[in-house]
Design a protein around this motif. Structure first.
Motif: not given
Length: 135
Positions: A69-72
């Protein structure tokens, strides 16, 4: 270095690669004029590693293990900033900031800004925050 130069697709690079480390690769990309957004995704977690990543030209640095989710979110932010930088114009409501002629237009009225004033305002508006309703 053979990289596609059309569009704003971000490059996600690891530091520890077999032929060339990611720091060197990004440094060489920047020296060759490539401006694609670069996210370093690596197990190297020290502040020295992060400093090397950013000073070599990375736009963001994320350590493993990765929360998808953080990567996105980070990729979306890189794309947003890349779009703003390539547009050379920012429009927020009735306010338009145009880098071509250093003008600020608000509700149809425009003024030319000094270069430093323009660049400061452009930088600030390039990283907008969502306004929360005040209650």
């Amino acid at each position: 270095m053979a990289l596609y130069q059309g569009g704003v697709d971000p490059l996600i690079a690891d530091v520890m690669m077999p032929t060339m480390d990611g720091f060197t690769m990004v440094k060489e990309m920047r020296a060759a004029g490539f401006e694609q957004p670069v996210l370093m995704l690596t197990a190297k977690t020290t502040i020295t590693d992060k400093t090397t990543g950013f000073t070599s030209g990375a736009d963001d640095y994320l350590t493993k293990p990765v929360d998808l989710a953080e990567l996105k979110l980070r990729v979306a932010a890189l794309l947003r900033r890349a779009k703003i930088n390539s547009a050379r114009q920012i429009t927020i409501g009735q306010t338009i900031l145009n880098e071509e002629n250093f003008t600020l237009t608000i509700n149809g009225h425009f003024t030319t800004l000094a270069k430093k004033e323009f660049l400061l305002l452009f930088t600030l508006l390039s990283y907008p925050i969502e306004l929360l309703p005040l209650s």
